[in-house]
Write a protein that holds these residues in place. Structure first.
Motif, PDB file in Angstrom:
ATOM      1  N   ASN A  51      10.323  43.503   3.337  1.00  5.52           N
ATOM      2  CA  ASN A  51      10.516  42.438   2.259  1.00  5.52           C
ATOM      3  C   ASN A  51      12.400  42.323   2.743  1.00  5.52           C
ATOM      4  N   THR A  52      13.024  43.153   2.655  1.00  4.12           N
ATOM      5  CA  THR A  52      14.409  43.241   2.908  1.00  4.12           C
ATOM      6  C   THR A  52      14.701  42.610   4.204  1.00  4.12           C
ATOM      7  N   ASP A  53      14.259  42.877   5.038  1.00  2.00           N
ATOM      8  CA  ASP A  53      14.258  42.256   6.543  1.00  2.00           C
ATOM      9  C   ASP A  53      14.045  40.726   6.383  1.00  2.00           C
ATOM     10  N   LYS A  54      12.816  40.493   5.780  1.00  3.03           N
ATOM     11  CA  LYS A  54      12.568  39.033   5.873  1.00  3.03           C
ATOM     12  C   LYS A  54      13.358  38.258   4.913  1.00  3.03           C
ATOM     13  N   LEU A  55      13.898  38.799   3.719  1.00  7.19           N
ATOM     14  CA  LEU A  55      14.769  37.896   2.949  1.00  7.19           C
ATOM     15  C   LEU A  55      15.952  38.109   3.579  1.00  7.19           C
ATOM     16  N   TYR A  56      16.673  38.943   4.132  1.00  8.16           N
ATOM     17  CA  TYR A  56      17.841  38.813   4.885  1.00  8.16           C
ATOM     18  C   TYR A  56      17.741  37.724   6.058  1.00  8.16           C
ATOM     19  N   SER A  57      16.804  37.657   6.907  1.00  5.06           N
ATOM     20  CA  SER A  57      16.472  36.818   7.927  1.00  5.06           C
ATOM     21  C   SER A  57      16.299  35.426   7.512  1.00  5.06           C
ATOM     22  N   GLU A  58      16.000  35.257   6.071  1.00  2.00           N
ATOM     23  CA  GLU A  58      15.594  33.782   5.580  1.00  2.00           C
ATOM     24  C   GLU A  58      16.994  33.397   5.222  1.00  2.00           C
ATOM     25  N   HIS A  59      17.731  34.103   4.521  1.00  3.54           N
ATOM     26  CA  HIS A  59      19.330  33.888   4.140  1.00  3.54           C
ATOM     27  C   HIS A  59      20.032  33.520   5.416  1.00  3.54           C
ATOM     28  N   VAL A  60      20.101  33.963   6.526  1.00  5.13           N
ATOM     29  CA  VAL A  60      20.675  33.872   7.522  1.00  5.13           C
ATOM     30  C   VAL A  60      20.339  32.638   8.260  1.00  5.13           C
ATOM     31  N   SER A  61      19.134  32.229   8.286  1.00  2.00           N
ATOM     32  CA  SER A  61      18.409  31.107   9.002  1.00  2.00           C
ATOM     33  C   SER A  61      19.014  29.989   8.292  1.00  2.00           C
ATOM     34  N   ARG A  62      18.882  30.041   7.100  1.00  2.00           N
ATOM     35  CA  ARG A  62      19.461  28.770   6.313  1.00  2.00           C
ATOM     36  C   ARG A  62      21.041  28.581   6.532  1.00  2.00           C
ATOM     37  N   PHE A  63      21.624  29.746   6.657  1.00  5.78           N
ATOM     38  CA  PHE A  63      22.883  29.554   6.829  1.00  5.78           C
ATOM     39  C   PHE A  63      23.414  28.800   8.419  1.00  5.78           C
ATOM     40  N   ILE A  64      22.472  29.515   9.309  1.00  5.20           N
ATOM     41  CA  ILE A  64      22.634  28.684  10.470  1.00  5.20           C
ATOM     42  C   ILE A  64      22.214  27.454  10.508  1.00  5.20           C
ATOM     43  N   SER A 130      24.159  39.548   3.923  1.00  7.34           N
ATOM     44  CA  SER A 130      23.454  39.251   5.179  1.00  7.34           C
ATOM     45  C   SER A 130      24.204  38.154   5.958  1.00  7.34           C
ATOM     46  N   ILE A 131      25.133  37.247   5.443  1.00  7.50           N
ATOM     47  CA  ILE A 131      25.856  36.359   6.352  1.00  7.50           C
ATOM     48  C   ILE A 131      26.913  37.394   6.984  1.00  7.50           C
ATOM     49  N   ARG A 132      27.562  38.218   6.135  1.00  5.61           N
ATOM     50  CA  ARG A 132      28.717  38.899   6.714  1.00  5.61           C
ATOM     51  C   ARG A 132      28.317  39.763   7.915  1.00  5.61           C
ATOM     52  N   TRP A 133      26.851  40.153   7.833  1.00  7.92           N
ATOM     53  CA  TRP A 133      26.502  41.182   8.747  1.00  7.92           C
ATOM     54  C   TRP A 133      26.211  40.210  10.044  1.00  7.92           C
ATOM     55  N   PHE A 134      25.709  39.127   9.902  1.00  9.09           N
ATOM     56  CA  PHE A 134      25.422  38.066  10.796  1.00  9.09           C
ATOM     57  C   PHE A 134      26.628  37.690  11.558  1.00  9.09           C
ATOM     58  N   LEU A 135      27.719  37.427  10.883  1.00  5.87           N
ATOM     59  CA  LEU A 135      28.777  37.092  11.652  1.00  5.87           C
ATOM     60  C   LEU A 135      29.508  38.262  12.426  1.00  5.87           C
ATOM     61  N   GLU A 136      29.382  39.572  11.736  1.00  6.64           N
ATOM     62  CA  GLU A 136      29.948  40.553  12.421  1.00  6.64           C
ATOM     63  C   GLU A 136      29.126  40.827  13.785  1.00  6.64           C
ATOM     64  N   VAL A 137      27.902  40.787  13.797  1.00  3.06           N
ATOM     65  CA  VAL A 137      26.929  40.961  14.854  1.00  3.06           C
ATOM     66  C   VAL A 137      27.167  40.100  15.873  1.00  3.06           C
ATOM     67  N   ALA A 138      27.351  38.586  15.316  1.00  3.87           N
ATOM     68  CA  ALA A 138      27.524  37.460  16.224  1.00  3.87           C
ATOM     69  C   ALA A 138      28.869  37.654  17.027  1.00  3.87           C
ATOM     70  N   GLU A 139      30.040  37.979  16.304  1.00  5.80           N
ATOM     71  CA  GLU A 139      31.405  38.208  16.883  1.00  5.80           C
ATOM     72  C   GLU A 139      31.256  39.418  18.143  1.00  5.80           C
ATOM     73  N   SER A 140      30.501  40.081  17.669  1.00  6.86           N
ATOM     74  CA  SER A 140      30.465  41.412  18.997  1.00  6.86           C
ATOM     75  C   SER A 140      29.794  40.934  20.246  1.00  6.86           C
TER      76      SER A 140
END
Length: 471
Positions: A51-64, A130-140
């Motif tokens: 459920n956490t994986d799905k929630l974070y994925s949904e948050h980031v997908s809407r941000f993208i 979730s967005i913070r982690w996405f940006l950090e992963v995307a940066e690398s």
């Protein structure tokens, strides 16, 4: 979402979700948004619950989807559009949608149909991280696998290019370096810092007050709250309702000012103090939202004391009937004359009004008196003077006063509801009279008398025990 669809990843993928472009003109092999896959792969490796994986994925997908929509939106020429302004506008977009005054957030809210508002608590609990982690992963990842989503925002920012970025440009990947450097400025420098701002606790070190806030004199409090209404006043019942609420509940001024209509239970005569960031706040502006505050309160229920509770309910009825405007778009109880929330008004102006009423009620000196003085009065009264059935001395135990005032620790209660100096003065006067009556010689026998009194206490206790055994 308007530009993407979130789907479960193929069984062969390490990620649990992938994000696909909905652009019909895009080749099938290019539909998968790779930075998102990198992020969900990272989530899967960290072993989050489903459920956490799905929630974070949904948050980031809407941000993208939001950022992608910004990349293909034509904003007015006077609006500065960079990756920083787009990312920082996302919070306003979530909180206010089409009611935002921020031009980026407002434009994208209309474009994406953002009508359902997001609460500040949701942002703080999961969206931000979730967005913070996405940006950090995307940066690398962007260093070796460039992503051109943000290229529109930097195509005219040549002054930010380093020599490395110029070389990368020749290899058609300079944007990765630009994004990498830019995200370093966007992301917080320390882990405890926030990507999206939230109203913080007041820093009392910055207060420029020439005097200490004093408790409101309890002997003057009823006259203060029951004074006659000035003929030309249009906010008298509002003010008296607020003052009576502060006196009856011991709430902080910010807590009382942020009470909303659903927080009042007229049937059970109860008032609740609730975290404004734990729920949505429709009808207020971005600037008003920035002025919301919450110091933290252990209990949302209040314990109202008399006669202030009765005075509160009496004034509340008059305020709602004669002064309250029910068609202002928000449901905060206390309003300015123009209908906007009273919590957004100037604090010094509120204190000035209280002092005016206090002088009119007969206080000879209002130095150190403010709305917070009523909270001090509540704490002083409940700790020192409140009659308690079956108890020889007045005053509730400090652990109970802690609950009444919503403190997290007794230390805070000791600070706000300390024993009044007149009690200490009474003890000292009694001791001084005892010494003066007996003269200087009393000091030579004072320890002897102490032990004699202790011996009498022990004898009484021994007699009590013997009597119990015989029974």
């Amino acid at each position: 979402m308007k530009n993407f669809i979130l789907v479960e990843a193929p069984v062969t993928s390490e990620a649990n979700y992938i994000l696909l472009h909905l652009d019909p003109g895009m080749p099938d092999e290019a539909r998968e948004f790779k930075p998102f896959t990198d992020y969900t792969t990272w989530l899967a490796r960290r072993g989050y619950a489903v459920n956490t994986d799905k929630l974070y994925s949904e948050h980031v997908s809407r941000f993208i989807d939001y950022v992608y929509e910004a990349s293909k939106t034509q904003f007015p020429a006077d609006v500065e559009v960079t990756i920083e302004t787009v990312i920082y506008s996302y919070q306003v977009y979530l909180l206010f949608g089409t009611d935002a005054t921020n031009p980026i957030a407002k434009t994208l809210a209309y474009s994406l149909g953002k009508t359902r508002l997001t609460g500040q608590n949701s942002i703080a609990e999961s969206i931000e991280s979730s967005i913070r982690w996405f940006l950090e992963v995307a940066e690398s990842k962007n260093i070796t696998t460039p992503d051109h989503l943000f290229s529109r925002f930097y195509s005219s920012r040549a002054e930010y290019r380093s020599q490395y970025e110029v070389s990368a440009h020749k290899a058609n990947s300079w944007m990765a370096a630009v994004i990498r450097g830019s995200l370093n400025s966007v992301l917080p420098k320390r882990k405890q810092d926030k990507l999206f701002a939230k109203a913080g606790r007041r820093n009392r070190k910055n207060d420029k007050q020439p005097f200490k806030i004093l408790p409101f004199p309890i002997e003057r409090s009823v006259d203060f709250l029951r004074q006659a209404k000035p003929a030309k006043s249009t906010t008298f019942y509002r003010d008296m309702t607020l003052y009576a609420l502060l006196a009856a509940t011991g709430s902080r001024t910010s807590e009382a000012l942020q009470v909303r209509m659903p927080d009042i239970d007229g049937d059970d005569f109860a008032v609740f103090l609730r975290d404004p960031f734990a729920r949505k706040t429709p009808g207020i502006t971005e600037e008003e939202h920035k002025l919301l505050s919450w110091k933290g309160r252990e209990t949302e229920v209040t314990f109202m004391i008399e006669p202030f509770a009765k005075i509160f309910w009496e004034n509340l009825e008059k305020y709602l009937t004669l002064e309250y405007n029910s068609s202002v778009g928000h449901d905060f109880l206390f309003q300015n004359s123009d209908g906007r929330p009273f919590f957004a008004s100037d604090r010094s102006s509120r204190d000035k009004t209280l002092k005016k009423y206090a002088l009119k009620a007969g206080l000879p000196d209002v130095t150190g008196i403010s709305t917070h003085s009523l909270r001090h009065m509540y704490g002083t009264y409940t700790l020192n003077y409140m009659p308690v059935p079956g108890q020889p001395l007045p005053g509730l135990p400090i652990t109970y006063v802690k609950i009444l005032m919503g403190h997290a620790s007794v230390t805070s209660t000791m600070k706000y509801a300390k024993h009044d100096t007149d009690i200490i003065e009474a003890y000292i006067q009694h001791a001084n009279q005892y010494v003066m009556q007996r003269g200087d010689a009393s000091f030579t026998t004072i320890r002897e008398e102490f032990y004699l009194r202790q011996l009498e206490v022990l004898k009484d206790e021994a007699n009590r025990i013997q009597g119990t055994q015989h029974d």
